[in-house]
Design a protein around this motif. Sequence first.
Motif, PDB file in Angstrom:
ATOM      1  N   VAL A 110       9.902  39.360  41.461  1.00 36.59           N
ATOM      2  CA  VAL A 110       8.788  39.348  42.286  1.00 36.59           C
ATOM      3  C   VAL A 110       8.638  41.085  42.409  1.00 36.59           C
ATOM      4  CG1 VAL A 110       7.789  39.068  44.521  1.00 36.59           C
ATOM      5  CG2 VAL A 110       9.555  37.210  43.711  1.00 36.59           C
ATOM      6  N   PRO A 111       7.455  41.570  41.840  1.00 35.23           N
ATOM      7  CA  PRO A 111       7.399  42.883  41.835  1.00 35.23           C
ATOM      8  C   PRO A 111       6.777  43.409  43.080  1.00 35.23           C
ATOM      9  CG  PRO A 111       5.592  41.790  40.544  1.00 35.23           C
ATOM     10  CD  PRO A 111       6.533  40.685  41.054  1.00 35.23           C
ATOM     11  N   ASN A 112       6.211  42.902  43.906  1.00 37.43           N
ATOM     12  CA  ASN A 112       5.442  43.317  44.871  1.00 37.43           C
ATOM     13  C   ASN A 112       5.918  42.738  46.447  1.00 37.43           C
ATOM     14  OD1 ASN A 112       3.410  44.439  43.249  1.00 37.43           O
ATOM     15  ND2 ASN A 112       2.310  42.281  43.428  1.00 37.43           N
ATOM     16  N   ASP A 113       5.754  43.411  47.467  1.00 35.14           N
ATOM     17  CA  ASP A 113       6.212  43.130  48.636  1.00 35.14           C
ATOM     18  C   ASP A 113       5.039  42.165  49.319  1.00 35.14           C
ATOM     19  OD1 ASP A 113       7.152  42.748  51.307  1.00 35.14           O
ATOM     20  OD2 ASP A 113       7.091  44.634  51.861  1.00 35.14           O
ATOM     21  N   LEU A 114       5.372  41.094  49.373  1.00 33.32           N
ATOM     22  CA  LEU A 114       4.485  39.830  49.933  1.00 33.32           C
ATOM     23  C   LEU A 114       4.275  39.805  51.215  1.00 33.32           C
ATOM     24  CD1 LEU A 114       5.326  37.260  47.193  1.00 33.32           C
ATOM     25  CD2 LEU A 114       3.890  38.921  47.030  1.00 33.32           C
ATOM     26  N   SER A 115       4.869  40.717  51.966  1.00 31.63           N
ATOM     27  CA  SER A 115       4.864  40.480  53.328  1.00 31.63           C
ATOM     28  C   SER A 115       4.634  41.805  54.184  1.00 31.63           C
ATOM     29  CB  SER A 115       6.401  39.937  53.882  1.00 31.63           C
ATOM     30  OG  SER A 115       6.819  38.985  53.520  1.00 31.63           O
ATOM     31  N   THR A 116       3.699  42.635  53.460  1.00 31.04           N
ATOM     32  CA  THR A 116       3.392  44.003  53.866  1.00 31.04           C
ATOM     33  C   THR A 116       2.714  44.040  55.158  1.00 31.04           C
ATOM     34  OG1 THR A 116       3.032  44.391  51.581  1.00 31.04           O
ATOM     35  CG2 THR A 116       2.189  45.980  53.289  1.00 31.04           C
ATOM     36  N   GLY A 117       1.860  43.240  55.446  1.00 25.55           N
ATOM     37  CA  GLY A 117       1.063  43.204  56.646  1.00 25.55           C
ATOM     38  C   GLY A 117       1.502  42.454  57.855  1.00 25.55           C
ATOM     39  N   LEU A 118       2.774  41.871  57.834  1.00 26.76           N
ATOM     40  CA  LEU A 118       3.159  41.243  58.906  1.00 26.76           C
ATOM     41  C   LEU A 118       4.201  42.033  59.673  1.00 26.76           C
ATOM     42  CD1 LEU A 118       4.056  37.765  57.074  1.00 26.76           C
ATOM     43  CD2 LEU A 118       2.203  38.310  58.212  1.00 26.76           C
ATOM     44  N   GLY A 119       4.168  41.934  61.063  1.00 30.70           N
ATOM     45  CA  GLY A 119       5.014  42.557  61.862  1.00 30.70           C
ATOM     46  C   GLY A 119       5.592  41.680  63.044  1.00 30.70           C
ATOM     47  N   PRO A 120       6.257  42.185  63.863  1.00 33.90           N
ATOM     48  CA  PRO A 120       6.934  41.383  64.642  1.00 33.90           C
ATOM     49  C   PRO A 120       5.854  40.796  66.048  1.00 33.90           C
ATOM     50  CG  PRO A 120       7.834  43.687  65.078  1.00 33.90           C
ATOM     51  CD  PRO A 120       7.108  43.399  63.789  1.00 33.90           C
ATOM     52  N   ASP A 121       4.831  41.761  66.330  1.00 30.97           N
ATOM     53  CA  ASP A 121       3.958  41.609  67.150  1.00 30.97           C
ATOM     54  C   ASP A 121       3.007  40.318  66.785  1.00 30.97           C
ATOM     55  OD1 ASP A 121       2.971  43.053  65.139  1.00 30.97           O
ATOM     56  OD2 ASP A 121       1.184  43.559  66.229  1.00 30.97           O
ATOM     57  N   LEU A 122       3.025  39.907  65.714  1.00 32.03           N
ATOM     58  CA  LEU A 122       2.204  38.807  65.394  1.00 32.03           C
ATOM     59  C   LEU A 122       2.822  37.389  65.773  1.00 32.03           C
ATOM     60  CD1 LEU A 122       1.021  39.723  61.695  1.00 32.03           C
ATOM     61  CD2 LEU A 122      -0.201  39.957  63.963  1.00 32.03           C
ATOM     62  N   PHE A 123       3.925  37.242  65.972  1.00 28.70           N
ATOM     63  CA  PHE A 123       4.833  36.200  66.188  1.00 28.70           C
ATOM     64  C   PHE A 123       4.747  36.015  67.732  1.00 28.70           C
ATOM     65  CE2 PHE A 123       6.501  37.547  62.129  1.00 28.70           C
ATOM     66  CZ  PHE A 123       6.234  36.346  61.201  1.00 28.70           C
ATOM     67  N   VAL A 124       3.828  34.977  68.288  1.00 28.11           N
ATOM     68  CA  VAL A 124       3.702  34.546  69.512  1.00 28.11           C
ATOM     69  C   VAL A 124       3.356  33.121  69.647  1.00 28.11           C
ATOM     70  CG1 VAL A 124       2.486  34.954  71.982  1.00 28.11           C
ATOM     71  CG2 VAL A 124       2.804  36.854  70.110  1.00 28.11           C
ATOM     72  N   LEU A 125       4.055  32.460  70.378  1.00 29.18           N
ATOM     73  CA  LEU A 125       4.072  30.961  70.499  1.00 29.18           C
ATOM     74  C   LEU A 125       2.932  30.506  71.047  1.00 29.18           C
ATOM     75  CD1 LEU A 125       5.597  28.284  69.577  1.00 29.18           C
ATOM     76  CD2 LEU A 125       6.583  28.228  71.833  1.00 29.18           C
ATOM     77  N   ASP A 126       2.172  29.347  70.487  1.00 24.16           N
ATOM     78  CA  ASP A 126       0.898  28.581  71.173  1.00 24.16           C
ATOM     79  C   ASP A 126       1.270  27.019  70.841  1.00 24.16           C
ATOM     80  OD1 ASP A 126      -0.779  30.674  71.544  1.00 24.16           O
ATOM     81  OD2 ASP A 126      -2.347  30.141  69.671  1.00 24.16           O
ATOM     82  N   CYS A 127       1.253  26.521  71.971  1.00 24.39           N
ATOM     83  CA  CYS A 127       1.468  25.235  72.376  1.00 24.39           C
ATOM     84  C   CYS A 127       0.034  24.529  72.073  1.00 24.39           C
ATOM     85  CB  CYS A 127       1.878  24.637  73.613  1.00 24.39           C
ATOM     86  SG  CYS A 127       3.728  25.441  73.690  1.00 24.39           S
ATOM     87  N   ILE A 128       0.039  24.014  70.557  1.00 21.84           N
ATOM     88  CA  ILE A 128      -1.415  23.205  70.420  1.00 21.84           C
ATOM     89  C   ILE A 128      -1.752  22.001  71.219  1.00 21.84           C
ATOM     90  CG2 ILE A 128      -2.828  22.597  68.476  1.00 21.84           C
ATOM     91  CD1 ILE A 128      -1.224  24.345  66.721  1.00 21.84           C
ATOM     92  N   ARG A 129      -0.694  21.046  70.970  1.00 20.91           N
ATOM     93  CA  ARG A 129      -1.109  19.798  71.596  1.00 20.91           C
ATOM     94  C   ARG A 129       0.283  18.849  71.546  1.00 20.91           C
ATOM     95  NH1 ARG A 129      -6.636  16.861  72.086  1.00 20.91           N
ATOM     96  NH2 ARG A 129      -6.215  14.996  73.546  1.00 20.91           N
TER      97      ARG A 129
END
Length: 1005
Positions: free
Chosen positions: A12-31
Amino acid sequence: MAHLLRGKQAGVPNDLSTGLGPDLFVLDCIRNYGLNSKVSQIAYDPVQSLIAIGTIESKFGPGQIYVFGQNRVEVVLSLPQRASVKILQFCADKLLCVDSRNDLQVFSLETKRLLNAHSVPAKITALHSDPTLDYALLGTQVGDVLAYDLDRESLAPFKIPNLWRAQFPRSRPTSIVALAFHPRDIGTLMIGYDVGAVIYSFKQNKAVKFFQYLLPKGAPGGDSDPTSISTERSPPLTQAVWHPTGTFILTGHEDSSIVVWDAKDGRIIQARTVQDTNVDKPGAGTYSPGAAAGTFAIRSPIFRIAWCAKEDPDDTGILIAGGAPSTLATKSLTFFELGRTPIYSTASWQVLTDHFESPKRQRILPCPPGSEVIDLCLIPRASPHFAGAQDPIAIIALLASGELITLSFPSGMPISPTNQLHLSMTLVHPFVNYANLAPVERTKWLGLTEKRQQGPPFLNGGAGASYPLKRFEHRNVVQTAHADGTVRIWDAGHADEIENHALLQVDVARAVGRQEDIEVISTSFAGAASELSIGLRSGEVVIFRWGFNKHPKQEVPAAENATGTLMNIADRAEAPLQEGLMPLTLLNEGKGPVTALKHSDVGFVAAGFEGGSLAVVDLRGPAIIYNANVVDLIKPDKRGSFRRSSAPITAKKQWPTCIEFSVMTLDGDDYSSILLHVGTNLGHLATFKLLPESNGRYSAAFAGAVSLDDRIISISPMHAETGRPAYASQDIVSGLRTGAKVNGVLLVATASGARIFKPATHKGAHKTWDNFLCDAAAVVRYEDFGYALLGLYGDGCARAYSIPALKEIGSVKINNVLDIRRFSEAVITSTGDVLGWKGPAELTLINVFGTGVNFNQTRDMLLNPELLIPPRPTISNLQWMSGTQYVTTADMDMLIGGPDRPPSKRMMAQARADEEQRRRDGHHAGAASSSSTYPSYPSAPPQNEGWGAWASRQLNERTEKLNIAGDSMQNLQQNSAGWADDVSKYVTKQKRGMVMGAVKSKFGF
């Protein structure tokens, strides 16, 4: 640096998770879908067309109240304290609940909130209300009846003492088990004590009749014990109901006796059980033999009785739950169809006795084997009166296990809950035991609407809240398998608008050809192909395909299933189904339960079995194109040892645990092909190549295998450069004809680690989980920020790892919303949604890329104010002429509330609105009406007129109209009196003239 090293190892030549950070992981209870605990109560409101369900308190959560309407309308009402719902009733625009802590809760259907909670000094054992009254009657354990004012939200001064103790001072302590207003005379109340029944008159403020069921010596009664005949006894009362016209009453007893009484003189008309009649008279009874010789079977008590009526209240029948011997495997409902009731005033006593002794028809309403109905809820067409038993069209029965069944009335035919009941109710109808999720393209899902023969819908109330439009092009389509062998398919959505509310259903039991030993343990839905595969614990794989029923409304007998080959089962479709998922073929390998199953979008089905075999089916035939044991393909690990052992090495059992189809280029090939990847419980991954043949079919060839460290739980093919999924979709496979190539890699997750490699035999890059095992995993994508490997771990967290570095990005705690013991059964989607189990019959959909939002369970609207409660039935003219006093609801307000009843909140709100309206408009009430005797009324109401001002104006107008009508009636009376005087004078004059004429003729004048 880690991603460069692992990327080079994995290809895998590229970093496929470049834009992801820990602040994006917040829980939503959908239903949440389903019910959090065991069902304890069911109530139905025919006016608003709503169903309410109460649950018990358990380790999975507190008791709650669910109110369901049409489509996905659902409101969850929480009790103020942890408790179980014991009694549940609708009353006009309110919902009444008595919980296990002995508190009475009053909820508003309009605001969907708790109005008031009241703790009664005595234990509440019965609750009764009427939609035309503002009171709820509470029966207590000490035998008193209290009245709770629903409008004033307090206890009324009215109280009925223990009438039974007053009449029989030496009787044992009594408690109230039933309360019921007379169906036509609201001023008459029947109180059911556990020792007998009493009819109480509000007008006379006293008990007018007592009913006690006494069995003399030698009378069998309903007792199952033959030795009890020699004693005089009084079986405890469990149920008490009115005849729909109020002419008779019916009591059910603990010994399974059913007694019909004359409500006027208190005599027994007929005492019987479900099987026998005249059980109150000395004679030989009928006893059911027990399991062993010389024993007898115990009969169930009468759990519930409903005296039903058609549209004509005189055409009745009795529905009974209970009273069956314990030796019966199936304890069904019993319905006595009585027909028209004899005219009481003209019928002889023998006619009345025969009417209840020999019903026109006795129906057995079947229930599932091994079950017993402990409660039931009738679904009337329109009227909330007659105890909710007038002209019912269906029955919702509550089983002892907590499951629900729906039966048509009076035929007793099972009604499928699909598209009749709310989605959450279907998860306990019967219990759900398996769930899976598959992404389906939106336009394809909207076109999957089955045509099924079914009755009129009876859940039409409420209105759904507004949600955002579609968030993704693919829908979260869930498949749930149930204990009766049915699989239902529905859209869980993405916290957006559900455009297709309908459910699909397949009957696996009918497709297999038997009703017993049907347990679904795996499903795979190919939405693009509109096909479904289902794997059973008994080893069969059943494949369905969308189409039309060749034999609609016909039950074709099923032939015996063949073993080791594909069997055509197209004629095993459900009779009511006209268009939908139809049975296509069945594979019975006989190699143990199905352990892995995958149905691709391009016409291939692969199934793994506990015996170790793998079968691949090409649906173009259909035909089995590959069948082998995975042990024969994968070489055992060679681990040397300096010590020699004489003990033989036994090979561990190995079977497939995960299967996936992909399209990519293998090493040494200059073209891409369809690949099949099979992971096992011992951590081996085998790859097969599917190639077309000259005859139009495909063949499968083993391409290689690689060994991992633990049980394989997830296989995710992806493009090496971009990270896009490389599953075998219809678009990618169609591109193979033009020479399209896919440079792909596999990301395989195991319980103890993960590996990214190029199939079939490369080692790739590896990562071992540090402290906890992984139960479920999948590759997810958040918008355009990148891809990550998301897994559910044994410490209750969901963690995301970068690709290809496999470095932890972030985590979120989810064990507070999902059952950590069932993480392995959860499904993770590519959008970050997680469908998991919260309880035995409750699923939860959450999203890890959220904003911390919890689903509002009271958004939907329940009450429709335009639907009015029909007038309560009243006494007939004949009853009124015979001396029955007519009591109105206004009289009941005076009798129960008393003359010092404080003004209601509604009246005070109206007064405030009137005052505000007068102050705003700058005029005084009555200024215009005093200038004329016959005022003219406005043709249109004033603008910005409030509800209180409208009600006040209507009241004034009606009062003035009544005054005008009174003046007209007074003038009519005066005119009638003058006309009568003129007639009298005329008659007198004529008489005088006739007499004088006779005298004159006598004397010759």
